[in-house]
Design a protein around this motif. Structure first.
Motif, PDB file in Angstrom:
ATOM      1  N   ALA A  39       0.825  -1.203   0.000  1.00 42.94           N
ATOM      2  CA  ALA A  39       0.000   0.000   0.000  1.00 42.94           C
ATOM      3  C   ALA A  39       0.855   1.248   0.000  1.00 42.94           C
ATOM      4  O   ALA A  39       1.928   1.295   0.615  1.00 42.94           O
ATOM      5  CB  ALA A  39      -0.913   0.000   1.217  1.00 42.94           C
ATOM      6  N   ALA A  40       0.368   2.267  -0.699  1.00 45.89           N
ATOM      7  CA  ALA A  40       1.063   3.553  -0.735  1.00 45.89           C
ATOM      8  C   ALA A  40       0.517   4.526   0.303  1.00 45.89           C
ATOM      9  O   ALA A  40       1.212   5.455   0.719  1.00 45.89           O
ATOM     10  CB  ALA A  40       0.946   4.177  -2.125  1.00 45.89           C
ATOM     11  N   THR A  41      -0.725   4.319   0.744  1.00 45.35           N
ATOM     12  CA  THR A  41      -1.369   5.283   1.639  1.00 45.35           C
ATOM     13  C   THR A  41      -1.705   4.701   3.008  1.00 45.35           C
ATOM     14  O   THR A  41      -2.318   5.376   3.822  1.00 45.35           O
ATOM     15  CB  THR A  41      -2.657   5.833   1.000  1.00 45.35           C
ATOM     16  N   PHE A  42      -1.327   3.436   3.261  1.00 48.07           N
ATOM     17  CA  PHE A  42      -1.520   2.818   4.569  1.00 48.07           C
ATOM     18  C   PHE A  42      -0.162   2.428   5.135  1.00 48.07           C
ATOM     19  O   PHE A  42       0.791   2.191   4.398  1.00 48.07           O
ATOM     20  CB  PHE A  42      -2.401   1.562   4.468  1.00 48.07           C
ATOM     21  N   ASP A  43      -0.081   2.337   6.453  1.00 45.53           N
ATOM     22  CA  ASP A  43       1.169   1.999   7.118  1.00 45.53           C
ATOM     23  C   ASP A  43       1.245   0.487   7.310  1.00 45.53           C
ATOM     24  O   ASP A  43       0.615  -0.065   8.207  1.00 45.53           O
ATOM     25  CB  ASP A  43       1.241   2.714   8.474  1.00 45.53           C
TER      26      ASP A  43
END
Length: 320
Positions: A39-43
């Motif tokens: 994912a690019a927007t989740f940690d």
């Protein structure tokens, strides 16, 4: 344990990969729907590893977690192994059934070599899974913390592609609820939402934010509104409760189980919900106390430790 799953549902996967295993996610050159990779927007932790289809064929895998019907064939092609026969397989069903609901057959029905995992008891009740073993593992949420301030006298809504999804997500109800409070609608495809729906610009605005920014933005709004008619169980609703927000929601699908008395207002009477939104906006003290109850209820039922423990037990069962 090495678990292969496709990156399909970012919020759910964010909770799942917090466990003690190695999580393999396919990645393709175009990072399309079947190869999004990390994912690019989740940690996500370092235990989530991207592998190309070519690398997957040479990799040992302990269990598959499939989420879409065509992944049976993808797994066969990319792994050279048949799900269920050659590698233990779980089919995770995120959604409530569509179509002729009482009689909707699940795409993995009558597969005794699999296990279907539903995310709500409502979904298990509605899907016809035939002879396939089925169970329920309710959602788990990575706790964002009690961030609610409610400083803005506005109601928050989270929905992706509200114009395309229409009545399913209650998009047609936004004009009505905007009369109770100005709405901030967060999600993909929310730009120009007010204009398209004919709602005065000051009463409704849309914005797409990353997950970390979204939680902060939600917490500034006085109340969370969940106008969705038909969905499994919106993770955004559970996240809002974790933030300490009072919630107002339609009494559909699993919502009545997720929001107990005192944690918000749940009804199928639009006038009751309209008045509830207006009431929370006008009374920040009641909003605060209701939000505290919502957070306590969400932590007790949808906390991350319970979720991960449930999955660990199931994975041990299916891998024998």
């Amino acid at each position: 344990m090495r678990i292969l799953l496709w990156h399909v549902h970012g919020s759910w996967t964010t909770a799942f990969v917090q466990g003690p295993h190695t999580y393999l996610v396919p990645v393709t050159e175009d990072r399309g729907p079947d190869g999004l990779g990390r994912a690019a927007t989740f940690d996500w932790p370092a235990s989530v590893i991207e592998l190309t289809p070519e690398q997957l064929r040479e990799t040992g895998i302990d269990v598959l977690v499939l989420q879409r019907p065509h992944e049976f064939e993808l797994a066969r092609q990319w792994l050279g192994r048949v799900p269920g026969r050659d590698v233990p397989t779980v089919y995770l069903e995120h959604n409530a059934p569509g179509g002729p609901v009482p009689d909707t057959r699940h795409p993995a029905a009558d597969r005794p070599d699999l296990t279907i995992v539903h995310v709500t008891h409502f979904n298990r009740l509605l899907w016809d899974c035939g002879t396939t073993p089925a169970t329920v593992i309710e959602h788990g949420i990575v706790d964002p913390g009690p961030l609610w301030t409610g400083r803005l006298e506005r109601a928050a809504v989270v929905v992706n592609e509200p114009l395309r999804r229409g009545r399913t997500t209650g998009t047609d109800l936004l004009g009505y609820f905007s009369e109770a409070a100005p709405l901030d609608v967060f999600g993909m495809g929310t730009e120009h939402l007010a204009e398209r729906l004919g709602i005065p610009a000051g009463r409704c605005r849309g914005e797409e934010l990353t997950q970390s920014r979204l939680h902060r933005a939600l917490a500034e709004r006085r109340v969370y509104l969940h106008p969705v008619r038909w969905t499994s169980l919106g993770l955004s609703l559970l996240e809002a409760m974790h933030l300490g927000m009072p919630v107002v929601a339609l009494a559909t699908t699993e919502v009545t189980e997720a929001v107990p008395a005192g944690a918000g207002v749940v009804s199928n009477r639009l006038d009751v919900l309209h008045d509830a939104v207006r009431g929370f906006i006008a009374d920040p003290g009641t909003a605060r106390e209701t939000g505290r109850a919502a957070r306590a209820a969400a932590l007790a039922r949808y906390g991350l430790p319970r979720f991960l423990d449930d999955w660990d037990r199931l994975l041990k069962e299916v891998t024998g």
